[in-house]
Motif scaffolding. Structure first.
Motif, PDB file in Angstrom:
ATOM      1  N   GLN A   1       0.833  -1.205   0.000  1.00 12.71           N
ATOM      2  CA  GLN A   1       0.000   0.000   0.000  1.00 12.71           C
ATOM      3  C   GLN A   1       0.871   1.260   0.000  1.00 12.71           C
ATOM      4  OE1 GLN A   1      -2.533  -0.450   3.406  1.00 12.71           O
ATOM      5  NE2 GLN A   1      -3.943  -1.847   2.371  1.00 12.71           N
ATOM      6  N   GLN A   2       1.934   1.245   0.809  1.00 10.36           N
ATOM      7  CA  GLN A   2       2.836   2.400   0.831  1.00 10.36           C
ATOM      8  C   GLN A   2       3.522   2.582  -0.522  1.00 10.36           C
ATOM      9  OE1 GLN A   2       5.516   1.719   4.092  1.00 10.36           O
ATOM     10  NE2 GLN A   2       4.006   2.252   5.654  1.00 10.36           N
ATOM     11  N   LEU A   3       3.889   1.475  -1.154  1.00 14.82           N
ATOM     12  CA  LEU A   3       4.513   1.551  -2.466  1.00 14.82           C
ATOM     13  C   LEU A   3       3.547   2.110  -3.502  1.00 14.82           C
ATOM     14  CD1 LEU A   3       7.020   0.924  -4.167  1.00 14.82           C
ATOM     15  CD2 LEU A   3       6.052  -1.338  -4.575  1.00 14.82           C
ATOM     16  N   ASP A   4       2.297   1.677  -3.450  1.00 20.47           N
ATOM     17  CA  ASP A   4       1.293   2.213  -4.367  1.00 20.47           C
ATOM     18  C   ASP A   4       1.110   3.710  -4.152  1.00 20.47           C
ATOM     19  OD1 ASP A   4       0.937  -0.302  -5.418  1.00 20.47           O
ATOM     20  OD2 ASP A   4      -0.875  -0.750  -4.267  1.00 20.47           O
ATOM     21  N   THR A   5       1.033   4.119  -2.895  1.00 18.76           N
ATOM     22  CA  THR A   5       0.885   5.542  -2.577  1.00 18.76           C
ATOM     23  C   THR A   5       2.105   6.317  -3.063  1.00 18.76           C
ATOM     24  OG1 THR A   5      -0.418   4.983  -0.623  1.00 18.76           O
ATOM     25  CG2 THR A   5       0.499   7.196  -0.718  1.00 18.76           C
ATOM     26  N   ALA A   6       3.283   5.762  -2.846  1.00 21.22           N
ATOM     27  CA  ALA A   6       4.509   6.432  -3.293  1.00 21.22           C
ATOM     28  C   ALA A   6       4.558   6.532  -4.811  1.00 21.22           C
ATOM     29  CB  ALA A   6       5.729   5.686  -2.762  1.00 21.22           C
ATOM     30  N   ALA A   7       4.086   5.499  -5.507  1.00 21.09           N
ATOM     31  CA  ALA A   7       4.069   5.535  -6.970  1.00 21.09           C
ATOM     32  C   ALA A   7       3.135   6.635  -7.470  1.00 21.09           C
ATOM     33  CB  ALA A   7       3.649   4.181  -7.523  1.00 21.09           C
ATOM     34  N   VAL A   8       1.978   6.772  -6.833  1.00 23.16           N
ATOM     35  CA  VAL A   8       1.043   7.836  -7.218  1.00 23.16           C
ATOM     36  C   VAL A   8       1.665   9.199  -6.925  1.00 23.16           C
ATOM     37  CG1 VAL A   8      -1.183   8.874  -6.656  1.00 23.16           C
ATOM     38  CG2 VAL A   8      -1.009   6.403  -6.964  1.00 23.16           C
ATOM     39  N   ASP A   9       2.281   9.357  -5.758  1.00 25.38           N
ATOM     40  CA  ASP A   9       2.932  10.617  -5.409  1.00 25.38           C
ATOM     41  C   ASP A   9       4.060  10.930  -6.394  1.00 25.38           C
ATOM     42  OD1 ASP A   9       1.219  10.830  -3.280  1.00 25.38           O
ATOM     43  OD2 ASP A   9       2.689  10.195  -1.772  1.00 25.38           O
ATOM     44  N   TYR A  10       4.805   9.905  -6.777  1.00 26.12           N
ATOM     45  CA  TYR A  10       5.917  10.094  -7.710  1.00 26.12           C
ATOM     46  C   TYR A  10       5.409  10.551  -9.067  1.00 26.12           C
ATOM     47  CZ  TYR A  10       9.956   8.951 -10.600  1.00 26.12           C
ATOM     48  OH  TYR A  10      10.990   8.999 -11.501  1.00 26.12           O
ATOM     49  N   SER A  11       4.353   9.910  -9.571  1.00 25.48           N
ATOM     50  CA  SER A  11       3.824  10.300 -10.879  1.00 25.48           C
ATOM     51  C   SER A  11       3.243  11.709 -10.827  1.00 25.48           C
ATOM     52  CB  SER A  11       2.779   9.298 -11.365  1.00 25.48           C
ATOM     53  OG  SER A  11       1.648   9.311 -10.525  1.00 25.48           O
ATOM     54  N   THR A  12       2.608  12.056  -9.704  1.00 28.17           N
ATOM     55  CA  THR A  12       2.086  13.415  -9.545  1.00 28.17           C
ATOM     56  C   THR A  12       3.233  14.424  -9.535  1.00 28.17           C
ATOM     57  OG1 THR A  12       0.232  12.559  -8.269  1.00 28.17           O
ATOM     58  CG2 THR A  12       0.679  14.911  -8.080  1.00 28.17           C
ATOM     59  N   ALA A  13       4.307  14.091  -8.836  1.00 26.08           N
ATOM     60  CA  ALA A  13       5.469  14.986  -8.788  1.00 26.08           C
ATOM     61  C   ALA A  13       6.098  15.132 -10.171  1.00 26.08           C
ATOM     62  CB  ALA A  13       6.490  14.459  -7.789  1.00 26.08           C
ATOM     63  N   LEU A  14       6.146  14.039 -10.946  1.00 33.48           N
ATOM     64  CA  LEU A  14       6.676  14.128 -12.307  1.00 33.48           C
ATOM     65  C   LEU A  14       5.811  15.024 -13.182  1.00 33.48           C
ATOM     66  CD1 LEU A  14       7.913  10.525 -13.220  1.00 33.48           C
ATOM     67  CD2 LEU A  14       9.268  12.575 -12.855  1.00 33.48           C
ATOM     68  N   ASP A  15       4.491  14.891 -13.049  1.00 35.92           N
ATOM     69  CA  ASP A  15       3.592  15.756 -13.810  1.00 35.92           C
ATOM     70  C   ASP A  15       3.798  17.218 -13.425  1.00 35.92           C
ATOM     71  OD1 ASP A  15       2.566  13.568 -15.102  1.00 35.92           O
ATOM     72  OD2 ASP A  15       0.793  13.395 -13.808  1.00 35.92           O
ATOM     73  N   ASP A  16       3.911  17.481 -12.124  1.00 36.44           N
ATOM     74  CA  ASP A  16       4.158  18.851 -11.664  1.00 36.44           C
ATOM     75  C   ASP A  16       5.481  19.375 -12.201  1.00 36.44           C
ATOM     76  OD1 ASP A  16       1.783  18.711 -10.300  1.00 36.44           O
ATOM     77  OD2 ASP A  16       2.697  18.406  -8.312  1.00 36.44           O
ATOM     78  N   LEU A  17       6.484  18.510 -12.243  1.00 34.03           N
ATOM     79  CA  LEU A  17       7.797  18.915 -12.758  1.00 34.03           C
ATOM     80  C   LEU A  17       7.722  19.225 -14.242  1.00 34.03           C
ATOM     81  CD1 LEU A  17      10.798  19.302 -12.197  1.00 34.03           C
ATOM     82  CD2 LEU A  17      11.124  16.887 -12.701  1.00 34.03           C
ATOM     83  N   ARG A  18       6.977  18.423 -15.003  1.00 34.47           N
ATOM     84  CA  ARG A  18       6.817  18.700 -16.436  1.00 34.47           C
ATOM     85  C   ARG A  18       6.116  20.037 -16.648  1.00 34.47           C
ATOM     86  NH1 ARG A  18       4.955  13.110 -16.728  1.00 34.47           N
ATOM     87  NH2 ARG A  18       6.765  11.844 -17.188  1.00 34.47           N
ATOM     88  N   ILE A  19       5.086  20.286 -15.863  1.00 32.01           N
ATOM     89  CA  ILE A  19       4.358  21.554 -15.973  1.00 32.01           C
ATOM     90  C   ILE A  19       5.282  22.713 -15.623  1.00 32.01           C
ATOM     91  CG2 ILE A  19       2.503  22.918 -14.937  1.00 32.01           C
ATOM     92  CD1 ILE A  19       0.924  20.262 -14.678  1.00 32.01           C
ATOM     93  N   ALA A  20       6.060  22.551 -14.550  1.00 33.88           N
ATOM     94  CA  ALA A  20       6.983  23.611 -14.143  1.00 33.88           C
ATOM     95  C   ALA A  20       8.044  23.849 -15.219  1.00 33.88           C
ATOM     96  CB  ALA A  20       7.645  23.245 -12.814  1.00 33.88           C
ATOM     97  N   ARG A  21       8.531  22.779 -15.860  1.00 32.53           N
ATOM     98  CA  ARG A  21       9.515  22.955 -16.927  1.00 32.53           C
ATOM     99  C   ARG A  21       8.912  23.714 -18.100  1.00 32.53           C
ATOM    100  NH1 ARG A  21      12.498  17.089 -17.211  1.00 32.53           N
ATOM    101  NH2 ARG A  21      13.788  17.360 -15.369  1.00 32.53           N
ATOM    102  N   ASN A  22       7.661  23.380 -18.458  1.00 34.87           N
ATOM    103  CA  ASN A  22       6.999  24.088 -19.555  1.00 34.87           C
ATOM    104  C   ASN A  22       6.818  25.558 -19.204  1.00 34.87           C
ATOM    105  OD1 ASN A  22       6.859  21.764 -21.068  1.00 34.87           O
ATOM    106  ND2 ASN A  22       4.782  21.254 -20.456  1.00 34.87           N
ATOM    107  N   GLU A  23       6.397  25.826 -17.973  1.00 30.63           N
ATOM    108  CA  GLU A  23       6.221  27.211 -17.546  1.00 30.63           C
ATOM    109  C   GLU A  23       7.558  27.937 -17.534  1.00 30.63           C
ATOM    110  OE1 GLU A  23       4.207  27.210 -13.807  1.00 30.63           O
ATOM    111  OE2 GLU A  23       2.336  26.486 -14.655  1.00 30.63           O
ATOM    112  N   THR A  24       8.612  27.250 -17.102  1.00 35.31           N
ATOM    113  CA  THR A  24       9.936  27.858 -17.075  1.00 35.31           C
ATOM    114  C   THR A  24      10.396  28.177 -18.493  1.00 35.31           C
ATOM    115  OG1 THR A  24      10.469  26.624 -15.076  1.00 35.31           O
ATOM    116  CG2 THR A  24      12.317  27.517 -16.313  1.00 35.31           C
ATOM    117  N   ALA A  25      10.142  27.259 -19.429  1.00 33.79           N
ATOM    118  CA  ALA A  25      10.531  27.493 -20.822  1.00 33.79           C
ATOM    119  C   ALA A  25       9.775  28.696 -21.387  1.00 33.79           C
ATOM    120  CB  ALA A  25      10.272  26.247 -21.665  1.00 33.79           C
ATOM    121  N   ARG A  26       8.470  28.765 -21.112  1.00 29.86           N
ATOM    122  CA  ARG A  26       7.687  29.908 -21.598  1.00 29.86           C
ATOM    123  C   ARG A  26       8.156  31.203 -20.951  1.00 29.86           C
ATOM    124  NH1 ARG A  26       2.192  28.383 -20.153  1.00 29.86           N
ATOM    125  NH2 ARG A  26       2.901  26.303 -19.693  1.00 29.86           N
TER     126      ARG A  26
END
Length: 138
Positions: A58-83
């Motif tokens: 369960q902790q691994l599943d939660t961590a995987a969801v948190d990790y994917s959310t953090a990756l999405d946030d990082l992609r968004i931040a990179r796009n915003e930084t590029a713009r």
């Protein structure tokens, strides 16, 4: 049963007296009880490890969801930084154009030479091209 068979049976099965048999049976029962206790302890440990494994899953599943959310946030931040970087570059270019100072033309001395050839400076009102009457065009 005849006496010969009885003698053969006793000769073959010599060894333990009834008291020794009782002692051996008691020892085997104690060993069986110890093995039962060991089995119960092992079953308990297996149940504990299973629960711990489920919790870790369960902790691994939660961590995987948190990790994917953090990756999405990082992609968004990179796009915003590029713009933002592109906008900053455009603003810098615009500012450089707005504040650019061109070199003044170099004086070659021709202006002074022409002035001496044409004579001294003439007052505007005395100029032949000057209009004293605004209604009349020369």
């Amino acid at each position: 049963m005849n006496i010969a068979q009885d003698l053969r049976t006793r000769a073959k099965h010599r060894g333990f007296t009834p008291w020794q048999l009782i002692q051996k049976i008691g020892r085997l029962e104690r060993e069986a009880d110890a093995k039962d206790c060991e089995l119960v302890a092992m079953a308990t440990r297996i149940a504990e490890l299973t629960a711990e494994r489920n919790q870790l899953e369960q902790q691994l599943d939660t961590a995987a969801v948190d990790y994917s959310t953090a990756l999405d946030d990082l992609r968004i931040a990179r796009n915003e930084t590029a713009r933002t970087q592109e906008a900053l570059t455009a603003t810098k270019a615009q500012l450089a154009n707005a504040t650019a100072v061109s070199d003044l033309p170099k004086h070659t001395g021709q202006g002074l030479q022409q002035r001496f050839e044409q004579g001294p400076a003439v007052r505007l009102g005395a100029s032949p091209m000057a209009v004293t009457d605004p209604g009349r065009i020369a």
